[in-house]
Structures are given as structure tokens and as C-alpha cells.
Design a protein around this motif. Structure first.
Motif, PDB file in Angstrom:
ATOM      1  N   GLN A 119       0.824  -1.200   0.000  1.00 36.94           N
ATOM      2  CA  GLN A 119       0.000   0.000   0.000  1.00 36.94           C
ATOM      3  C   GLN A 119       0.864   1.258   0.000  1.00 36.94           C
ATOM      4  O   GLN A 119       0.580   2.213  -0.722  1.00 36.94           O
ATOM      5  CB  GLN A 119      -0.910  -0.008   1.239  1.00 36.94           C
ATOM      6  N   PHE A 120       1.895   1.272   0.820  1.00 29.52           N
ATOM      7  CA  PHE A 120       2.768   2.432   0.928  1.00 29.52           C
ATOM      8  C   PHE A 120       3.705   2.582  -0.263  1.00 29.52           C
ATOM      9  O   PHE A 120       4.032   3.671  -0.672  1.00 29.52           O
ATOM     10  CB  PHE A 120       3.633   2.319   2.183  1.00 29.52           C
ATOM     11  N   GLY A 121       4.183   1.451  -0.713  1.00 26.84           N
ATOM     12  CA  GLY A 121       5.191   1.468  -1.767  1.00 26.84           C
ATOM     13  C   GLY A 121       6.560   1.261  -1.146  1.00 26.84           C
ATOM     14  O   GLY A 121       6.895   1.850  -0.127  1.00 26.84           O
ATOM     15  N   VAL A 122       7.353   0.428  -1.757  1.00 25.36           N
ATOM     16  CA  VAL A 122       8.656   0.070  -1.220  1.00 25.36           C
ATOM     17  C   VAL A 122       9.614   1.252  -1.280  1.00 25.36           C
ATOM     18  O   VAL A 122      10.432   1.453  -0.382  1.00 25.36           O
ATOM     19  CB  VAL A 122       9.211  -1.145  -1.993  1.00 25.36           C
ATOM     20  N   ASP A 123       9.517   2.080  -2.298  1.00 30.14           N
ATOM     21  CA  ASP A 123      10.491   3.160  -2.492  1.00 30.14           C
ATOM     22  C   ASP A 123      10.303   4.319  -1.520  1.00 30.14           C
ATOM     23  O   ASP A 123      11.192   5.147  -1.381  1.00 30.14           O
ATOM     24  CB  ASP A 123      10.409   3.689  -3.922  1.00 30.14           C
ATOM     25  N   ARG A 124       9.165   4.412  -0.869  1.00 29.35           N
ATOM     26  CA  ARG A 124       8.928   5.542   0.022  1.00 29.35           C
ATOM     27  C   ARG A 124       9.629   5.401   1.369  1.00 29.35           C
ATOM     28  O   ARG A 124       9.834   6.387   2.058  1.00 29.35           O
ATOM     29  CB  ARG A 124       7.434   5.712   0.264  1.00 29.35           C
ATOM     30  N   LEU A 125       9.963   4.185   1.774  1.00 31.53           N
ATOM     31  CA  LEU A 125      10.600   3.959   3.069  1.00 31.53           C
ATOM     32  C   LEU A 125      12.070   3.583   2.850  1.00 31.53           C
ATOM     33  O   LEU A 125      12.369   2.527   2.295  1.00 31.53           O
ATOM     34  CB  LEU A 125       9.894   2.841   3.831  1.00 31.53           C
ATOM     35  N   PRO A 126      13.003   4.416   3.270  1.00 33.07           N
ATOM     36  CA  PRO A 126      14.417   4.135   3.012  1.00 33.07           C
ATOM     37  C   PRO A 126      14.915   2.841   3.672  1.00 33.07           C
ATOM     38  O   PRO A 126      15.706   2.114   3.088  1.00 33.07           O
ATOM     39  CB  PRO A 126      15.155   5.334   3.592  1.00 33.07           C
ATOM     40  N   LEU A 127      14.445   2.551   4.864  1.00 35.12           N
ATOM     41  CA  LEU A 127      14.881   1.330   5.544  1.00 35.12           C
ATOM     42  C   LEU A 127      14.431   0.104   4.770  1.00 35.12           C
ATOM     43  O   LEU A 127      15.197  -0.843   4.569  1.00 35.12           O
ATOM     44  CB  LEU A 127      14.324   1.299   6.966  1.00 35.12           C
ATOM     45  N   VAL A 128      13.195   0.118   4.291  1.00 37.58           N
ATOM     46  CA  VAL A 128      12.680  -1.017   3.518  1.00 37.58           C
ATOM     47  C   VAL A 128      13.436  -1.132   2.204  1.00 37.58           C
ATOM     48  O   VAL A 128      13.751  -2.237   1.746  1.00 37.58           O
ATOM     49  CB  VAL A 128      11.161  -0.853   3.280  1.00 37.58           C
ATOM     50  N   ARG A 129      13.755   0.012   1.595  1.00 43.22           N
ATOM     51  CA  ARG A 129      14.516  -0.004   0.347  1.00 43.22           C
ATOM     52  C   ARG A 129      15.886  -0.657   0.566  1.00 43.22           C
ATOM     53  O   ARG A 129      16.319  -1.487  -0.241  1.00 43.22           O
ATOM     54  CB  ARG A 129      14.681   1.442  -0.169  1.00 43.22           C
ATOM     55  N   GLN A 130      16.557  -0.314   1.671  1.00 43.22           N
ATOM     56  CA  GLN A 130      17.858  -0.904   1.965  1.00 43.22           C
ATOM     57  C   GLN A 130      17.734  -2.412   2.242  1.00 43.22           C
ATOM     58  O   GLN A 130      18.581  -3.191   1.786  1.00 43.22           O
ATOM     59  CB  GLN A 130      18.503  -0.208   3.169  1.00 43.22           C
ATOM     60  N   LEU A 131      16.704  -2.800   2.980  1.00 47.93           N
ATOM     61  CA  LEU A 131      16.496  -4.228   3.226  1.00 47.93           C
ATOM     62  C   LEU A 131      16.212  -4.983   1.931  1.00 47.93           C
ATOM     63  O   LEU A 131      16.692  -6.103   1.729  1.00 47.93           O
ATOM     64  CB  LEU A 131      15.333  -4.436   4.211  1.00 47.93           C
ATOM     65  N   TRP A 132      15.453  -4.379   1.045  1.00 46.68           N
ATOM     66  CA  TRP A 132      15.156  -5.012  -0.235  1.00 46.68           C
ATOM     67  C   TRP A 132      16.428  -5.191  -1.056  1.00 46.68           C
ATOM     68  O   TRP A 132      16.639  -6.210  -1.680  1.00 46.68           O
ATOM     69  CB  TRP A 132      14.117  -4.198  -0.976  1.00 46.68           C
ATOM     70  N   ARG A 133      17.290  -4.187  -1.050  1.00 43.72           N
ATOM     71  CA  ARG A 133      18.576  -4.309  -1.754  1.00 43.72           C
ATOM     72  C   ARG A 133      19.425  -5.422  -1.138  1.00 43.72           C
ATOM     73  O   ARG A 133      20.102  -6.148  -1.853  1.00 43.72           O
ATOM     74  CB  ARG A 133      19.337  -2.990  -1.697  1.00 43.72           C
ATOM     75  N   LEU A 134      19.402  -5.530   0.179  1.00 47.94           N
ATOM     76  CA  LEU A 134      20.157  -6.566   0.854  1.00 47.94           C
ATOM     77  C   LEU A 134      19.646  -7.948   0.472  1.00 47.94           C
ATOM     78  O   LEU A 134      20.415  -8.867   0.232  1.00 47.94           O
ATOM     79  CB  LEU A 134      20.087  -6.373   2.370  1.00 47.94           C
ATOM     80  N   VAL A 135      18.326  -8.099   0.408  1.00 47.39           N
ATOM     81  CA  VAL A 135      17.741  -9.377   0.045  1.00 47.39           C
ATOM     82  C   VAL A 135      18.081  -9.734  -1.396  1.00 47.39           C
ATOM     83  O   VAL A 135      18.395 -10.886  -1.705  1.00 47.39           O
ATOM     84  CB  VAL A 135      16.209  -9.345   0.248  1.00 47.39           C
ATOM     85  N   ARG A 136      18.046  -8.758  -2.293  1.00 48.56           N
ATOM     86  CA  ARG A 136      18.364  -9.018  -3.704  1.00 48.56           C
ATOM     87  C   ARG A 136      19.841  -9.242  -3.920  1.00 48.56           C
ATOM     88  O   ARG A 136      20.235  -9.817  -4.936  1.00 48.56           O
ATOM     89  CB  ARG A 136      17.921  -7.842  -4.567  1.00 48.56           C
ATOM     90  N   GLY A 137      20.675  -8.790  -2.990  1.00 45.64           N
ATOM     91  CA  GLY A 137      22.106  -8.956  -3.164  1.00 45.64           C
ATOM     92  C   GLY A 137      22.754  -7.757  -3.849  1.00 45.64           C
ATOM     93  O   GLY A 137      23.903  -7.824  -4.268  1.00 45.64           O
TER      94      GLY A 137
END
Length: 140
Positions: A119-137
Motif C-alpha cells: 500500500q505504501f510502496g517500497v520506495d517511500r521507506l528508506p529502511l525497507v529499500r535498503q532491506l530489499w537491496r540486501l535481500v536481492r544482493g
């Protein structure tokens, strides 16, 4: 004589144990041992003096009624195998139910978080964006 006026030795667990042993011997003299069956040889041994050497060891004597004796004698290896399978299945079912009960709150949190992120969007939250990058490698 009430419990408060008794000496400490009279309230001692050893005295209670001796009283219970005396009652057990009296019951053993009054009730004859039953016919042979499951566990009844143990009862005979307990009633006789042969188990007196084990007097300090706690033991449990069970006398089965006639209904239970006939039920036990009716059992066949096939019936006992089926009973074991039913018991094992019941134990597994309980273990799975406990596992699902423990996992349910975590699953609710994950689903609610996923819907909130969508609902919020992944790109709006910097912490979630960093975690997503970590998960993707993608570590830049």
C-alpha cells in the motif's frame, strides 16, 4: 488428639509410610490375589514376602477388574498395531497443531506487513529499500 498436639515424629512422612505399609499388608491378608492375568504375578510377588527386600523402593500395584482383564485378553497383535498407529497419528496431529498455533501470529505479522508495504510502496521507506537491496544482493 488433633494434628497440632501431635509430636513432630508422628507427622513425619516416614510414619505415614509405615501406616500405609501396615494398611497394605492388612488388605493383602484379606484380599486373595486374583487369577493369573496381566500384571497379576507382580501383585502376587508384592503380596508375598519376596518383595520385602525392595521395601524402601516405591512401587505401584494395580489390580485390574474383570472387565479390564477380558478387554486385555481380547487384544490381538493386529489390534494393538492399529491402536499404536492411532496414538502416533494423534501425537503428530497435536504436534502440528502446536506448531501452527505458534506460527499463526508470525504469519499474521508478515501478511499485514506485506500489505502495508504494498500500500505504501517500497520506495517511500528508506529502511525497507535498503532491506530489499540486501535481500536481492545489490549492495551499493
Amino acid at each position: 488428639m488433633d494434628a497440632t498436639s501431635q509430636s513432630p515424629e508422628a507427622r513425619d512422612p516416614a510414619c505415614r509410610r509405615a501406616a500405609l505399609d501396615a494398611i497394605g499388608e492388612g488388605v493383602g491378608r484379606v484380599l486373595p490375589p486374583p487369577d493369573d492375568g496381566l500384571g497379576e504375578s507382580l501383585i502376587r510377588r508384592a503380596y508375598s514376602g519376596r518383595a520385602a527386600a525392595e521395601a524402601e523402593e516405591d512401587r505401584l500395584v494395580v489390580r485390574f477388574g474383570t472387565e479390564w482383564r477380558t478387554f486385555i485378553r481380547r487384544q490381538t497383535p493386529d489390534r494393538l498395531t492399529a491402536l499404536d498407529e492411532l496414538i502416533d497419528e494423534r501425537i503428530e496431529r497435536r504436534a502440528l497443531a502446536r506448531f501452527y498455533r505458534r506460527m499463526k501470529p508470525a504469519a499474521v505479522v508478515v501478511v499485514v506487513t506485506a500489505f502495508a508495504l504494498a500500500q505504501f510502496g517500497v520506495d517511500r521507506l528508506p529502511l525497507v529499500r535498503q532491506l530489499w537491496r540486501l535481500v536481492r544482493g545489490d549492495l551499493r
